[in-house]
Design a protein around this motif. Structure first.
Motif, PDB file in Angstrom:
ATOM      1  N   GLY A 194      88.778  17.599  21.054  1.00 38.61           N
ATOM      2  CA  GLY A 194      88.169  16.377  21.589  1.00 38.61           C
ATOM      3  C   GLY A 194      89.058  15.182  21.307  1.00 38.61           C
ATOM      4  O   GLY A 194      89.991  15.249  20.497  1.00 38.61           O
ATOM      5  N   LYS A 200      86.092  15.481  14.922  1.00 36.67           N
ATOM      6  CA  LYS A 200      86.725  16.739  14.514  1.00 36.67           C
ATOM      7  C   LYS A 200      86.966  16.751  12.996  1.00 36.67           C
ATOM      8  O   LYS A 200      86.630  17.709  12.305  1.00 36.67           O
ATOM      9  CB  LYS A 200      88.065  16.933  15.259  1.00 36.67           C
ATOM     10  CG  LYS A 200      87.951  16.864  16.774  1.00 36.67           C
ATOM     11  CD  LYS A 200      89.314  16.934  17.451  1.00 36.67           C
ATOM     12  CE  LYS A 200      90.249  15.815  17.094  1.00 36.67           C
ATOM     13  NZ  LYS A 200      90.211  14.597  17.873  1.00 36.67           N
ATOM     14  N   GLU A 217      93.207  20.915   8.740  1.00 39.12           N
ATOM     15  CA  GLU A 217      93.449  19.792   9.660  1.00 39.12           C
ATOM     16  C   GLU A 217      94.872  20.000  10.185  1.00 39.12           C
ATOM     17  O   GLU A 217      95.850  19.901   9.427  1.00 39.12           O
ATOM     18  CB  GLU A 217      93.320  18.476   8.880  1.00 39.12           C
ATOM     19  CG  GLU A 217      93.620  17.218   9.646  1.00 39.12           C
ATOM     20  CD  GLU A 217      92.437  16.725  10.489  1.00 39.12           C
ATOM     21  OE1 GLU A 217      91.335  16.550   9.956  1.00 39.12           O
ATOM     22  OE2 GLU A 217      92.655  16.517  11.706  1.00 39.12           O
ATOM     23  N   ASN A 219      96.914  18.334  11.973  1.00 35.82           N
ATOM     24  CA  ASN A 219      97.876  17.227  11.806  1.00 35.82           C
ATOM     25  C   ASN A 219      98.447  17.158  10.386  1.00 35.82           C
ATOM     26  O   ASN A 219      99.583  16.740  10.200  1.00 35.82           O
ATOM     27  CB  ASN A 219      97.238  15.893  12.204  1.00 35.82           C
ATOM     28  CG  ASN A 219      97.319  15.678  13.712  1.00 35.82           C
ATOM     29  OD1 ASN A 219      98.176  16.239  14.378  1.00 35.82           O
ATOM     30  ND2 ASN A 219      96.409  14.876  14.243  1.00 35.82           N
ATOM     31  N   LEU A 230     102.668  11.324  10.545  1.00 40.56           N
ATOM     32  CA  LEU A 230     102.598  11.440  12.008  1.00 40.56           C
ATOM     33  C   LEU A 230     103.373  10.339  12.735  1.00 40.56           C
ATOM     34  O   LEU A 230     104.100  10.597  13.689  1.00 40.56           O
ATOM     35  CB  LEU A 230     101.139  11.360  12.476  1.00 40.56           C
ATOM     36  CG  LEU A 230     100.295  12.628  12.486  1.00 40.56           C
ATOM     37  CD1 LEU A 230      99.053  12.417  13.316  1.00 40.56           C
ATOM     38  CD2 LEU A 230     101.073  13.830  12.994  1.00 40.56           C
ATOM     39  N   TYR A 242     106.891  16.432  18.262  1.00 40.55           N
ATOM     40  CA  TYR A 242     105.565  16.619  17.667  1.00 40.55           C
ATOM     41  C   TYR A 242     104.908  17.869  18.254  1.00 40.55           C
ATOM     42  O   TYR A 242     104.325  18.677  17.533  1.00 40.55           O
ATOM     43  CB  TYR A 242     104.688  15.384  17.936  1.00 40.55           C
ATOM     44  CG  TYR A 242     103.229  15.599  17.628  1.00 40.55           C
ATOM     45  CD1 TYR A 242     102.757  15.548  16.326  1.00 40.55           C
ATOM     46  CD2 TYR A 242     102.331  15.886  18.651  1.00 40.55           C
ATOM     47  CE1 TYR A 242     101.413  15.769  16.040  1.00 40.55           C
ATOM     48  CE2 TYR A 242     100.992  16.104  18.382  1.00 40.55           C
ATOM     49  CZ  TYR A 242     100.532  16.053  17.077  1.00 40.55           C
ATOM     50  OH  TYR A 242      99.214  16.280  16.814  1.00 40.55           O
ATOM     51  N   THR A 264      91.826  20.047  15.409  1.00 37.91           N
ATOM     52  CA  THR A 264      93.101  19.901  16.131  1.00 37.91           C
ATOM     53  C   THR A 264      93.379  18.427  16.408  1.00 37.91           C
ATOM     54  O   THR A 264      92.510  17.582  16.215  1.00 37.91           O
ATOM     55  CB  THR A 264      93.022  20.647  17.486  1.00 37.91           C
ATOM     56  OG1 THR A 264      91.950  20.066  18.232  1.00 37.91           O
ATOM     57  CG2 THR A 264      92.774  22.121  17.294  1.00 37.91           C
ATOM     58  N   GLY A 266      93.921  15.460  19.167  1.00 36.62           N
ATOM     59  CA  GLY A 266      93.267  15.268  20.465  1.00 36.62           C
ATOM     60  C   GLY A 266      94.069  15.720  21.677  1.00 36.62           C
ATOM     61  O   GLY A 266      93.508  16.105  22.691  1.00 36.62           O
ATOM     62  N   ARG A 326      91.837  14.347  30.519  1.00 35.62           N
ATOM     63  CA  ARG A 326      91.711  15.557  29.706  1.00 35.62           C
ATOM     64  C   ARG A 326      90.381  16.289  29.889  1.00 35.62           C
ATOM     65  O   ARG A 326      90.252  17.424  29.415  1.00 35.62           O
ATOM     66  CB  ARG A 326      91.867  15.197  28.219  1.00 35.62           C
ATOM     67  CG  ARG A 326      93.274  14.843  27.832  1.00 35.62           C
ATOM     68  CD  ARG A 326      93.344  14.531  26.346  1.00 35.62           C
ATOM     69  NE  ARG A 326      94.666  14.073  25.947  1.00 35.62           N
ATOM     70  CZ  ARG A 326      94.923  13.479  24.798  1.00 35.62           C
ATOM     71  NH1 ARG A 326      93.947  13.284  23.938  1.00 35.62           N
ATOM     72  NH2 ARG A 326      96.146  13.101  24.510  1.00 35.62           N
TER      73      ARG A 326
END
Ligand SMILES: Nc1ncnc2c1ncn2[C@@H]1O[C@H](COP(=O)(O)OP(=O)(O)O)[C@@H](O)[C@H]1O
Ligand SMILES: O=C(O)C1=C[C@@H](OP(=O)(O)O)[C@@H](O)[C@H](O)C1
Ligand SMILES: [Mg+2]
Length: 361
Positions: A194, A200, A217, A219, A230, A242, A264, A266, A326
């Motif tokens: 999402g 999330k 997670e 990320n 990030l 990335y 995840t 987005g 999306r």
């Protein structure tokens, strides 16, 4: 009369394009030769790193600095080969193709040799004369063999619903043949997908605790792999870098955890190869919310006072566009939970019910 006009126009365009392409190629030939040597070395290093299963930051930077001239030359070369092979398959002479496409013979000859920065208009004329869809000349489908093109044609004739069934069937078929994505018996991998602010990261650990499985997670895994945060990953390696890390980390999670709740990033759904792997290997839940709610949640997380009204407006528009682009992809999830107007606890309850049902089934 109409034909003559088309041919003349085509010839002029072809000639001009050919000249320009020729000049550029001549000027840059020397540069390209010396650059391609260092590029070849960089490529070799990158391949070694890939093989070792470890993309170092240095390797990724090399890829990011990809020499665009050498890259364009390689593209033109492949394009020329495709035109030549499509022409040969149709038993057309170069002269015939030149006439039917309205492109001058010398220019077509250069295109086929990969020497010519071809415009989209010329490409379209060639594709039309070869009665091929434009994308056939641009994509590298030939490396998948002759069956691939026929399968694509077959798929084009199916409805959306049939395509959905076929994708599922293919997933089961490849898993049944011992594909790497086959889920071991008793596996319970759940992925939350999402847009930002979907919940999330908030709901993931709560669900994992309830199900008594680890929470990951994605990320954070990506940051660990890169050794930087990030923001720095995007700055150093760009979006493409990335995405490569995202893919690698996802593969590692799959190999490591038969049971897991994964939050995840987005944008994972926008990368078809990665999303396909995710859909195959996890039970995916789309945490859905209205754009305004995404915005309110993200603003609340980032202290709304620091954003100017103009920036807020931009951010809101961004959320709208992204969600719209999306939505169709998120909707491929195995389950959708609408979280709009609900509290975290309410959504958690709904998720728990969902998995109780799944376990009972
Ligand atoms: N129904 C809900 N489900 C999930 N989060 C919610 C809900 N209502 C409000 N929130 C809030 O929205 C935010 C979601 O942020 P986060 O979990 O970081 O989202 P993501 O990881 O998907 O970007 C959190 O601050 C959470 O408390
Ligand atoms: O939506 C996106 O394109 C992204 C969302 C981020 O993850 P969250 O959804 O966890 O914020 C992160 O992966 C990256 O900045 C890209
Ligand atoms: Mg998050």
């Amino acid at each position: 009369m109409a034909t003559t006009t088309r041919k003349t126009a085509g010839k002029t365009a072809g000639k001009t394009a050919g000249k320009t392409a020729g000049k550029t190629a001549g000027k840059t030939a020397g540069k390209t030769a010396s650059r391609s040597a260092s590029k070849a070395t960089a490529r070799k290093q990158a391949v070694k790193m890939e093989e070792a299963g470890k993309a170092t930051p240095e390797g990724m930077q090399q890829e990011a600095r990809q020499d665009s001239e050498a890259f364009t030359a390689a593209l033109s070369m492949r394009l020329g080969q495709r035109v030549r092979s499509a022409r040969a398959a149709r038993a057309m002479t170069m002269k015939q193709l030149a006439e039917e496409s309205g492109i001058s013979l010398p220019y077509l000859s250069r295109v086929e040799k990969g020497d010519g920065n071809i415009s989209i208009a010329v490409l379209y004329r060639l594709a039309t004369a070869l009665s091929l869809p434009l994308e056939h000349l641009l994509s590298d489908n030939e490396r998948y063999g002759a069956d691939y093109a026929l399968i694509v044609e077959l798929l084009k004739r199916q409805t959306h619903e049939q395509l959905s069934e076929i994708r599922q069937w293919l997933a089961d078929y490849t898993a049944g043949r011992g594909g790497a994505r086959a889920q071991p018996p008793g596996s319970l991998r759940i992925a939350l997908i999402g847009l930002r602010g979907a919940g999330k990261s908030t709901l993931g650990p709560l669900l994992a605790r309830q199900l008594d499985v680890p929470f990951i997670e994605l990320n954070r895994e990506i940051e660990k792999e890169a050794g930087v945060n990030l923001k720095e990953i995007f700055w150093l390696y760009g979006q493409a870098g990335y995405r490569r890390l995202e893919r690698r980390c996802l593969e590692r999670v799959i190999a490591t955890y038969p049971q897991v709740v994964l939050a995840t990033g987005g944008g994972i759904v926008a990368e078809p190869a990665t999303y396909e792997l995710l859909l195959h290997s996890f039970y995916n839940v789309w945490l859905k919310a209205a754009p305004d709610e995404h915005f309110a949640r993200v603003m609340a997380q980032h202290d709304a006072r620091i954003a100017s009204p103009q920036l807020q407006q931009e951010a809101m528009e961004n959320i709208h566009y992204t969600l719209e682009a999306r939505a169709e992809l998120y909707a491929l999830a195995h389950a959708t939970l609408d979280t709009s107007g609900k509290s975290v606890q309410q959504t958690l309850k709904e998720m728990t019910r969902l998995f109780a049902r799944r376990r009972a089934a």
